[in-house]
Design a protein around this motif. Structure first.
Motif, PDB file in Angstrom:
ATOM      1  N   LEU A   1      88.259  29.582 -35.514  1.00  0.00           N
ATOM      2  CA  LEU A   1      87.556  29.002 -34.371  1.00  0.00           C
ATOM      3  C   LEU A   1      88.001  27.564 -34.173  1.00  0.00           C
ATOM      4  O   LEU A   1      88.180  26.826 -35.135  1.00  0.00           O
ATOM      5  CB  LEU A   1      86.042  29.024 -34.607  1.00  0.00           C
ATOM      6  N   SER A   2      88.140  27.178 -32.900  1.00  0.00           N
ATOM      7  CA  SER A   2      88.529  25.792 -32.637  1.00  0.00           C
ATOM      8  C   SER A   2      87.350  24.992 -32.096  1.00  0.00           C
ATOM      9  O   SER A   2      87.444  23.766 -31.960  1.00  0.00           O
ATOM     10  CB  SER A   2      89.681  25.760 -31.631  1.00  0.00           C
ATOM     11  N   LYS A   3      86.298  25.703 -31.783  1.00  0.00           N
ATOM     12  CA  LYS A   3      85.038  25.115 -31.271  1.00  0.00           C
ATOM     13  C   LYS A   3      85.027  23.627 -30.941  1.00  0.00           C
ATOM     14  O   LYS A   3      84.693  22.786 -31.771  1.00  0.00           O
ATOM     15  CB  LYS A   3      83.940  25.366 -32.300  1.00  0.00           C
TER      16      LYS A   3
ATOM     17  N   VAL B   1      88.450  24.194 -22.170  1.00  0.00           N
ATOM     18  CA  VAL B   1      89.323  25.073 -21.388  1.00  0.00           C
ATOM     19  C   VAL B   1      88.595  26.348 -20.976  1.00  0.00           C
ATOM     20  O   VAL B   1      89.211  27.383 -20.734  1.00  0.00           O
ATOM     21  CB  VAL B   1      90.617  25.424 -22.148  1.00  0.00           C
ATOM     22  N   GLY B   2      87.286  26.297 -20.908  1.00  0.00           N
ATOM     23  CA  GLY B   2      86.544  27.478 -20.493  1.00  0.00           C
ATOM     24  C   GLY B   2      86.215  28.363 -21.670  1.00  0.00           C
ATOM     25  O   GLY B   2      86.444  27.992 -22.822  1.00  0.00           O
TER      26      GLY B   2
ATOM     27  N   ALA C   1      96.671  21.693 -34.422  1.00  0.00           N
ATOM     28  CA  ALA C   1      97.340  22.311 -33.271  1.00  0.00           C
ATOM     29  C   ALA C   1      96.473  23.472 -32.809  1.00  0.00           C
ATOM     30  O   ALA C   1      95.649  23.977 -33.577  1.00  0.00           O
ATOM     31  CB  ALA C   1      98.727  22.808 -33.669  1.00  0.00           C
ATOM     32  N   PHE C   2      96.667  23.874 -31.571  1.00  0.00           N
ATOM     33  CA  PHE C   2      95.812  24.923 -31.019  1.00  0.00           C
ATOM     34  C   PHE C   2      96.652  26.104 -30.548  1.00  0.00           C
ATOM     35  O   PHE C   2      97.093  26.135 -29.402  1.00  0.00           O
ATOM     36  CB  PHE C   2      94.975  24.341 -29.871  1.00  0.00           C
TER      37      PHE C   2
END
Lengths: 207, 631
Positions: free
Chosen positions: B453-455, B461-462, B485-486
């Protein structure tokens, strides 16, 4: 006297061999560097054909890429079909044969003709290279997609063309011919010296 | 009591997640609100420089990330954490035309998605040899092979017979003799057999599958399988050096139950311990050679109950997820995802226990070795340990899913089996990777946390959000998180290899190696031929024209277009996209792609180069003229 005769023959034979060996090496090359081609492009001209520089593996591209870029500005294709590659090899072979003939026949007039013939070839070769470069840069297809002002591609040293920096120089194909020419001149000079000595000794003995 | 313990752990875990998210969510805002000082500027600059790779400079490592249900592989550079390439495998990818041309369509076998979890680099003597990357498809039960010569998928094997949910894959044995695969969802076998879940224990079977890899060209084929009790097989890892002849597979649901109406999360968490299955693959291989197999679903299936001596169960706390082997091959690390410890099993002791038949009994026919006879240690790493990787200094790093942290402990030398350090990550780390960290010679310096999860740690970004990859510098005495990084959804695991191990990666295919009989190398030879209702087009692409630039055909004709990119310059990719038709592709320089489609829409349809190529790219176009049927 005998040593001189052997020496001039050897020099002329070596000159003939150098002329033939020169076919193996490019006479002239050009590198093109730009931000589009970080490793650069490299093309070379042999007496017999155009091609990539020998270090092509380390570059971004060679002759094919140069031709692709040139076609956008309507430049003619640098190809095997060019007249110079038909004329230059037999002419150089003729010079080599003439060297061998001069090596056998020890006459100062023949070694002189040898020097003159080769000087003419060299001057002609240089003029052709210069003319070809000029033609490539000036005889541009008017229907080309990108129109550029006629220009003279770099003949020697560093030049700038649009975003390209070009480096051109001669290579062993030419250097060997220059060495061959020097040997021919030395052989002729030896002939001159020995004929003068012969004339002197004849004059002495007749005295 | 056991139940109570489980709920206690679960409650603590939930509390930890909630506390953690509220505590560190949007660190910047929190800092501003509380007037708290952030890291000093010098510290930020120092950290930034560790990942900064100036323009034109190259990264030191390649990272190959599985793309989860995107079906692709993502290639990143380390330490810059830049996404360099996506290698399409199980999913369509218009950017290269994967899944649109005949060859890739045939390889994909009618499926346009996959769920890839565990990339595995080929190994020689336990070291990455830089030849191939293997990747599993959990959903379709497949394994794909990517050549690292050109970063292209070359083969997709499967669906593997009898295997449902090929999750514990594609782990290589230490000389790439086999790729391990295993059933995550036991089913009645062969596939297509129907039995009700009432008969789960009797009629459902687990399967461990070995895929052979041809050492010359990498061609994969189903070698043999082992029929197992209906447990859920989760992850695997091959042994190395002393344990090179063995591989290990974890399982949960050793309760072997699936009850209609009762969640598996409850039934499968009853027992205090499940198993790490130890397989002597060299031994099984010999039995298979002797013909000691039954053919099921087209595969040679070995039954370890009928022929004992090769497959054993090691009790491991609790619903173990990852199983990893120390670089020296001597210890097996089982991560019990519902226990706060990793369990260390000693391989030499396992051999002895097996020899002495030091078993506590058997479970559904599989001999269970006595835990105390093989277990060397339990390390209290924290909540929800999943996977472990290694560095070059004798340390191991375990991902803690529930706790969202990375635990560092010592496996070799001084403080063996002691916890050393712990660092939080955002959030919910799954796998973990380090440079060549699963080989016999890990390189150390970095640990990559693959978070689920990047929460809120990126611009909003929606609802659909990326995952997070966090880079931890492990070179100092304390671990330090220095970069996030994502990536696109959803990397599960990664392989990190020193860049200089990939030699001679081709950028342009030589004419001689293009074996396509329909390759055309000169625009003068570009042509169109009609044969009944089939119209064949031999097409060339070179800056800046497509030839032929007019294709005339009739409505309903079957079109076959062979497109050859005749460039010899790297990155001179040319696209072939047909407006209004589902046809697109990007042949690489020197490659030929074949597109077959029915010209079912009358009209004039432009086709053009979709991949920017040159100053005259816009002019690189042609027309497909489809004459309507005479009425």
């Amino acid at each position: 006297m005998k040593a001189m005769a052997v020496l001039r023959s050897v020099l002329l034979i070596v000159a003939a061999v150098l002329i033939l060996v020169s076919f193996k090496y490019p006479m002239w090359y050009m590198y093109l560097d730009s931000n589009n081609f970080p490793k650069g492009l490299g093309m070379a001209i042999w007496a017999t054909h155009p091609g990539d520089t020998p270090d092509i593996k380390e570059l971004d591209g060679g002759l094919k890429e140069v031709n692709i870029l040139n076609h956008y500005i309507g430049m003619k294709e640098i190809s095997q079909g060019m007249t110079v590659f038909k004329v230059l090899p037999p002419v150089l072979v003729s010079a080599a044969i003439l060297c061998l003939i001069a090596a056998i026949i020890r006459k100062k007039w023949i070694s002189f003709i040898n020097v003159i013939w080769f000087a003419l070839i060299s001057a002609g070769g240089m003029a052709t290279l210069f003319y070809n470069l000029y033609q490539f840069g000036h005889d541009l297809d008017p229907h080309a997609p990108i129109k550029v002002a006629p220009f003279m591609p770099g003949f020697y040293g560093e030049h700038t063309l649009a975003q390209f920096t070009t480096y051109s120089d001669f290579h062993w194909g030419t250097y060997l011919l220059v060495i061959a020419f020097v040997l021919m001149v030395v052989a002729w000079a030896l002939d001159l010296v020995s004929s003068r000595r012969a004339a002197q000794s004849q004059a002495k003995s007749s005295n | 009591m056991k139940r109570f313990k489980f709920f206690l752990v679960a409650a603590l875990a939930t509390a930890a997640i909630v506390a953690f998210i509220t505590a560190t969510g949007d660190a910047q805002r929190r800092r501003a609100k509380e007037g708290e000082a952030g890291p000093s500027k010098t510290e930020v600059v120092e950290d930034a420089l560790k990942t900064y790779v100036p323009p034109g400079d190259l990264d030191e490592y390649y990272v190959f990330l599985s793309g989860g249900h995107s079906g692709q592989i993502f290639v990143y550079g380390l330490p810059s954490m830049r996404h360099i390439r996506t290698i399409p495998v199980f999913g369509r990818y218009p950017a290269t035309g994967w899944g649109y041309d005949n060859k890739s369509k045939e390889m994909m076998g009618g499926l346009t998605w996959g769920d890839c979890h565990h990339p595995g680099l080929s190994e020689t003597k336990g070291l990455y040899d830089g030849r191939w990357l293997f990747i599993n498809d959990n959903a379709g039960g497949r394994i794909a092979r990517i050549s690292l010569r050109d970063f292209e998928c070359k083969q997709i094997l499967g669906p593997l017979p009898n295997v449902a949910g090929n999750h514990a894959s594609s782990f290589c044995t230490w000389n790439t003799e086999y790729l391990i695969g295993a059933t995550r969802f036991s089913i009645p076998i062969p596939k297509g057999t129907v039995a009700d879940v009432k008969d789960y224990k009797q009629k459902y079977k687990g399967v461990i599958s070995a895929t052979k890899v041809d050492p010359k060209d990498g061609t994969m084929s189903v070698a043999w399988q082992i029929v197992m009790p209906p447990w859920d097989y989760d992850l695997a890892r091959a042994g190395k050096l002393v344990s090179g002849d063995w591989f290990f597979v974890t399982c949960y649901n050793s309760e072997a139950e699936f009850v209609d109406g009762k969640p598996l999360e409850i039934t499968a968490s009853e027992r205090d311990k499940d198993f790490v299955i130890a397989v002597n693959w060299k031994g099984v291989e010999k039995e298979v050679e002797k013909g000691n197999v039954t053919e099921i679903g087209g595969a040679k299936v070995f039954d370890p109950v009928k022929t004992p001596g090769y497959v054993f169960a090691i009790p491991c706390k609790k619903s173990p997820h990852g199983v990893d082997v120390t670089p020296d091959g001597k210890y097996i690390v089982g991560s019990g995802k519902l226990a706060p410890v990793v369990s260390i099993f000693n391989f030499e002791k396992l051999l002895k226990a097996v020899q002495d038949k030091n078993f506590s009994g058997d479970d559904m026919g599989i001999p269970v070795v006595k835990a105390e006879a093989v277990q060397d240690a339990e390390i209290p790493v924290g909540l929800g340990p999943l996977h472990t990787v290694f560095d070059d200094k004798g340390f191991a790093y375990t991902s803690l899913f529930v706790e969202s942290a990375v635990a560092k402990w010592q496996w070799q030398g001084g403080q063996q089996w002691q916890m050393v350090d712990k660092i939080p990550v955002q959030y919910n780390i799954g796998h973990i990777a380090s440079p060549e960290g699963d080989t016999v010679k890990p390189l150390g310096h970095w640990v990559l946390a693959l978070n689920k999860l990047s929460k809120g740690t990126h611009l909003n970004v929606g609802p659909h959000q990326p995952e997070s990859l966090q880079l931890i510098d492990t070179s100092g005495p304390k671990m330090k998180l220095i970069y996030t990084a994502f990536p696109e959804p959803e990397p599960h695991y990664a392989q990190i290899i020193k860049a200089d191990k990939l030699k001679d990666v081709v950028e342009v295919y030589k004419k001689e190696e293009n074996k396509d009989p329909n390759a055309t190398w000169d625009p003068k030879n570009a042509r169109i031929e009609r044969d009944g209702n089939t119209v064949k087009v031999w097409m060339t692409q070179i800056r800046s024209s497509i030839m032929p630039n007019v294709i005339r055909c009739n409505e309903g004709d079957n079109l076959i277009v062979y497109v050859t990119n005749i460039e010899e310059m790297r990155n001179e990719l040319h696209g072939f996209g047909v407006c209004g038709y589902d046809v697109t592709g990007v042949p690489a320089p020197g490659a030929t792609m074949t597109f077959e489609f029915v010209a079912d829409k009358p009209g004039v349809w432009p086709y053009y180069c979709t991949n920017f190529c040159s100053a005259l790219h816009q002019e690189m176009q042609g027309y497909l003229i489809v004459n309507p049927k005479q009425k």
